[in-house]
Motif scaffolding. Sequence first.
Motif, PDB file in Angstrom:
ATOM      1  N   THR A 107     -92.488 -22.187  65.436  1.00  0.00           N
ATOM      2  CA  THR A 107     -92.777 -20.833  64.978  1.00  0.00           C
ATOM      3  C   THR A 107     -94.059 -20.802  64.164  1.00  0.00           C
ATOM      4  O   THR A 107     -94.462 -21.806  63.561  1.00  0.00           O
ATOM      5  CB  THR A 107     -91.618 -20.270  64.139  1.00  0.00           C
ATOM      6  OG1 THR A 107     -91.327 -21.176  63.061  1.00  0.00           O
ATOM      7  CG2 THR A 107     -90.373 -20.072  64.985  1.00  0.00           C
ATOM      8  N   LYS A 108     -94.674 -19.625  64.139  1.00  0.00           N
ATOM      9  CA  LYS A 108     -95.952 -19.491  63.449  1.00  0.00           C
ATOM     10  C   LYS A 108     -96.132 -18.053  62.976  1.00  0.00           C
ATOM     11  O   LYS A 108     -95.753 -17.111  63.663  1.00  0.00           O
ATOM     12  CB  LYS A 108     -97.093 -19.867  64.406  1.00  0.00           C
ATOM     13  CG  LYS A 108     -98.499 -19.787  63.811  1.00  0.00           C
ATOM     14  CD  LYS A 108     -99.560 -19.937  64.885  1.00  0.00           C
ATOM     15  CE  LYS A 108     -99.510 -21.274  65.587  1.00  0.00           C
ATOM     16  NZ  LYS A 108    -100.637 -21.434  66.553  1.00  0.00           N
ATOM     17  N   ASP A 109     -96.711 -17.907  61.782  1.00  0.00           N
ATOM     18  CA  ASP A 109     -97.158 -16.609  61.301  1.00  0.00           C
ATOM     19  C   ASP A 109     -98.614 -16.776  60.868  1.00  0.00           C
ATOM     20  O   ASP A 109     -98.896 -17.362  59.812  1.00  0.00           O
ATOM     21  CB  ASP A 109     -96.309 -16.112  60.134  1.00  0.00           C
ATOM     22  CG  ASP A 109     -96.701 -14.713  59.696  1.00  0.00           C
ATOM     23  OD1 ASP A 109     -96.220 -13.742  60.289  1.00  0.00           O
ATOM     24  OD2 ASP A 109     -97.529 -14.588  58.763  1.00  0.00           O
ATOM     25  N   GLU A 110     -99.528 -16.307  61.710  1.00  0.00           N
ATOM     26  CA  GLU A 110    -100.953 -16.532  61.459  1.00  0.00           C
ATOM     27  C   GLU A 110    -101.439 -15.790  60.224  1.00  0.00           C
ATOM     28  O   GLU A 110    -102.300 -16.289  59.488  1.00  0.00           O
ATOM     29  CB  GLU A 110    -101.762 -16.127  62.687  1.00  0.00           C
ATOM     30  CG  GLU A 110    -101.497 -17.026  63.901  1.00  0.00           C
ATOM     31  CD  GLU A 110    -102.389 -16.684  65.075  1.00  0.00           C
ATOM     32  OE1 GLU A 110    -103.138 -15.681  64.980  1.00  0.00           O
ATOM     33  OE2 GLU A 110    -102.321 -17.404  66.091  1.00  0.00           O
ATOM     34  N   GLU A 111    -100.887 -14.621  59.970  1.00  0.00           N
ATOM     35  CA  GLU A 111    -101.342 -13.831  58.829  1.00  0.00           C
ATOM     36  C   GLU A 111    -101.128 -14.559  57.512  1.00  0.00           C
ATOM     37  O   GLU A 111    -101.985 -14.534  56.623  1.00  0.00           O
ATOM     38  CB  GLU A 111    -100.615 -12.484  58.817  1.00  0.00           C
ATOM     39  CG  GLU A 111    -101.042 -11.570  57.676  1.00  0.00           C
ATOM     40  CD  GLU A 111    -100.328 -10.237  57.704  1.00  0.00           C
ATOM     41  OE1 GLU A 111    -100.404  -9.493  56.698  1.00  0.00           O
ATOM     42  OE2 GLU A 111     -99.683  -9.918  58.726  1.00  0.00           O
ATOM     43  N   VAL A 122     -90.491 -15.001  57.395  1.00  0.00           N
ATOM     44  CA  VAL A 122     -91.631 -15.875  57.111  1.00  0.00           C
ATOM     45  C   VAL A 122     -91.405 -16.647  55.817  1.00  0.00           C
ATOM     46  O   VAL A 122     -91.785 -17.819  55.700  1.00  0.00           O
ATOM     47  CB  VAL A 122     -92.948 -15.071  57.059  1.00  0.00           C
ATOM     48  CG1 VAL A 122     -94.141 -16.008  56.784  1.00  0.00           C
ATOM     49  CG2 VAL A 122     -93.170 -14.327  58.367  1.00  0.00           C
ATOM     50  N   ASP A 123     -90.744 -16.041  54.846  1.00  0.00           N
ATOM     51  CA  ASP A 123     -90.392 -16.774  53.621  1.00  0.00           C
ATOM     52  C   ASP A 123     -89.437 -17.924  53.942  1.00  0.00           C
ATOM     53  O   ASP A 123     -89.547 -19.013  53.370  1.00  0.00           O
ATOM     54  CB  ASP A 123     -89.753 -15.837  52.598  1.00  0.00           C
ATOM     55  CG  ASP A 123     -90.760 -14.913  51.935  1.00  0.00           C
ATOM     56  OD1 ASP A 123     -91.931 -15.299  51.796  1.00  0.00           O
ATOM     57  OD2 ASP A 123     -90.365 -13.778  51.570  1.00  0.00           O
ATOM     58  N   VAL A 124     -88.491 -17.676  54.847  1.00  0.00           N
ATOM     59  CA  VAL A 124     -87.565 -18.739  55.248  1.00  0.00           C
ATOM     60  C   VAL A 124     -88.312 -19.820  56.030  1.00  0.00           C
ATOM     61  O   VAL A 124     -88.069 -21.013  55.849  1.00  0.00           O
ATOM     62  CB  VAL A 124     -86.401 -18.167  56.071  1.00  0.00           C
ATOM     63  CG1 VAL A 124     -85.428 -19.278  56.469  1.00  0.00           C
ATOM     64  CG2 VAL A 124     -85.662 -17.088  55.285  1.00  0.00           C
ATOM     65  N   MET A 125     -89.231 -19.418  56.903  1.00  0.00           N
ATOM     66  CA  MET A 125     -90.063 -20.391  57.621  1.00  0.00           C
ATOM     67  C   MET A 125     -90.829 -21.271  56.644  1.00  0.00           C
ATOM     68  O   MET A 125     -90.945 -22.487  56.838  1.00  0.00           O
ATOM     69  CB  MET A 125     -91.047 -19.662  58.544  1.00  0.00           C
ATOM     70  CG  MET A 125     -90.420 -19.024  59.779  1.00  0.00           C
ATOM     71  SD  MET A 125     -91.527 -17.824  60.593  1.00  0.00           S
ATOM     72  CE  MET A 125     -92.982 -18.834  60.887  1.00  0.00           C
ATOM     73  N   LYS A 126     -91.373 -20.674  55.583  1.00  0.00           N
ATOM     74  CA  LYS A 126     -92.111 -21.449  54.582  1.00  0.00           C
ATOM     75  C   LYS A 126     -91.203 -22.460  53.888  1.00  0.00           C
ATOM     76  O   LYS A 126     -91.590 -23.622  53.681  1.00  0.00           O
ATOM     77  CB  LYS A 126     -92.725 -20.503  53.546  1.00  0.00           C
ATOM     78  CG  LYS A 126     -93.524 -21.194  52.451  1.00  0.00           C
ATOM     79  CD  LYS A 126     -94.757 -21.899  53.000  1.00  0.00           C
ATOM     80  CE  LYS A 126     -95.617 -22.483  51.886  1.00  0.00           C
ATOM     81  NZ  LYS A 126     -96.811 -23.191  52.417  1.00  0.00           N
ATOM     82  N   SER A 127     -89.980 -22.058  53.549  1.00  0.00           N
ATOM     83  CA  SER A 127     -89.028 -23.001  52.948  1.00  0.00           C
ATOM     84  C   SER A 127     -88.737 -24.150  53.897  1.00  0.00           C
ATOM     85  O   SER A 127     -88.679 -25.316  53.490  1.00  0.00           O
ATOM     86  CB  SER A 127     -87.726 -22.272  52.592  1.00  0.00           C
ATOM     87  OG  SER A 127     -87.932 -21.258  51.634  1.00  0.00           O
ATOM     88  N   ASN A 128     -88.549 -23.834  55.168  1.00  0.00           N
ATOM     89  CA  ASN A 128     -88.288 -24.847  56.192  1.00  0.00           C
ATOM     90  C   ASN A 128     -89.449 -25.824  56.278  1.00  0.00           C
ATOM     91  O   ASN A 128     -89.260 -27.055  56.320  1.00  0.00           O
ATOM     92  CB  ASN A 128     -88.073 -24.148  57.534  1.00  0.00           C
ATOM     93  CG  ASN A 128     -87.590 -25.063  58.630  1.00  0.00           C
ATOM     94  OD1 ASN A 128     -86.386 -25.224  58.824  1.00  0.00           O
ATOM     95  ND2 ASN A 128     -88.504 -25.669  59.369  1.00  0.00           N
ATOM     96  N   GLU A 129     -90.667 -25.293  56.290  1.00  0.00           N
ATOM     97  CA  GLU A 129     -91.856 -26.146  56.391  1.00  0.00           C
ATOM     98  C   GLU A 129     -91.978 -27.071  55.183  1.00  0.00           C
ATOM     99  O   GLU A 129     -92.318 -28.254  55.319  1.00  0.00           O
ATOM    100  CB  GLU A 129     -93.104 -25.258  56.517  1.00  0.00           C
ATOM    101  CG  GLU A 129     -94.392 -26.005  56.814  1.00  0.00           C
ATOM    102  CD  GLU A 129     -95.114 -26.479  55.564  1.00  0.00           C
ATOM    103  OE1 GLU A 129     -95.808 -27.505  55.628  1.00  0.00           O
ATOM    104  OE2 GLU A 129     -94.971 -25.829  54.512  1.00  0.00           O
TER     105      GLU A 129
END
Length: 558
Positions: free
Chosen positions: A290-294, A320-327
């Motif tokens: 997954t990716k959020d370019e912004e 996207v906040d959850v994606m950041k935690s995952n990363e």
Amino acid sequence: MLHVSGPLLTVDVGARTTEETDVDDVLESFIGGRGVATRLAHDRIPFDADPLGPENSLFFSTGPMQTSNMSFTGRMNCTAVSPLTGGLFSSNAGGFMSRNFADAGYAAVEVTGESDELVVVHVTDEGVEFEAVPDLEEATVPEITEYVEETHGLSEEHVACIGPAGENLVRFASIMTTESRAFGRGGLGAVLGSKNVKAVTFEGDSRREAEIPPIQMDVHREAATSDHIMKQQGTTSVTSLANEVSALPTRYFSELQFEGVEGINGDRVGEKKYKRGTCSSCAFACKLPTKDEERGVETEGPEYETVMSFGSNCSVDDVVDVMKSNELCDRYGVDTISCGNAVAAYLAAEDEFGNADLIHEMVEKIAYREGDGDVLAEGIARFHDELGVDNWTVKGLSFAAHDGRTLNGQGLSYAVANRGADHMFTTLYAWEYPLVDRESALDPTGLDGKAPHIVEQENARALEDCGIICRFSRSFMTPERYEGLFEADYDDLLAVGSRVVELERHFNNQRGFDRADDTLPYDLPDFEAALDDYYAQRDWNADGTVPDDHVNEPQSAD
């Protein structure tokens, strides 16, 4: 019966010695993977071993299916005494390392002892190299894989490593492989960290091929052609359903539904997926790059469990906040479920639910044991009194996302599982959700008659972990296909799984675990009677212990 082949390689990182041992009798009885590692651990790790001491051994192992080209086989096993639960713990990771491990020619690799300096251990079919790596102290997972590739020409698919969390002995630190896949939950990364081992690599050209029947291609073909929702949304496809039926833990387990679920459900994750993701040899391809370019966030995931732990349980409604935690968890090498739940407990104590910036700050502080992160790094069972929150764990392991207060059989499964509150020990939730299109669907309410189902599914999951075959193969792997692939009667194969569960329980019994540990932080109807039924189904003692005569030549507890 089909089984893995090859010797056990023991690597003593303190003495800088290696030894090969013939373990054919174990392989013939336990197939491979979790079964072989459990038998070896039961026989070779002292029952009173300190999980973070040199006497604890960590076993990497794979199964016979890792010599095949069948879908659902890109996985391997890791087993040791857990610093989080204190019991014997096996963890299963996907990705691409299992074939490279098999190429080294060993059925299992045991890492034991304690190095006096930070090292990378290179395991090959020609020998073992111990490389001192002082410059990698507190390196992140991407930094380690970059170093190994630049200096040894080995891609991330050859590497099992720890980030700062493992070095700092965070009790739920993961061992990472293929950079974003984790041997998670039980803190096995801290075990490797306690041995001062930053990474282990595997390579060679000595794979011991097994004769896999042609039926493997039927499974592979169906996996490739299936139009399954998991190919688009992974495990997050269940998020909205879990919320609808009140099985989605929210705000540190205080609620069972999340009003912000639309911001973190499978549709939102699917929108951020930008390419296919898979494990080696698997055409099912259910992973989630997954990716959020912004906002400059790129990761693999989050899967449903992470959506719960860092989403609903932290009251975060932005995917996207959850994606950041995952990363961040992948970068630092921590388990997303245990870490997210620990942070949720902190947010509850500080009245800071929904504060995404604080959440991301705490993940880093946990990994480096800085400030309050040093407290959270011990795990909920050890810090809950200090924070004044409830202890949402079983055997020290925090709860997964399929809530047992609604899915009652899954609740009983959490209580009796050797690993603690782990959804993968039985996956009974898959039979208790409504709309399950199968004759074996179960009423989620109550525990009457659930014990036999739990025993059967525990045995089946252990068999998968011996094979090794992915949990998500359940729509494709029938008893007949197991019989065809492993050349054995299905009941005999389930008996292998049963012996694995029993050996784990027996080892933990010697460390003091008994019925008192098979408990829950909430009430379920007729729970004690269901426990009695479970023990009776397994022919164990009423106090939750395994009779010694069930286990061949058990160690002395002295």
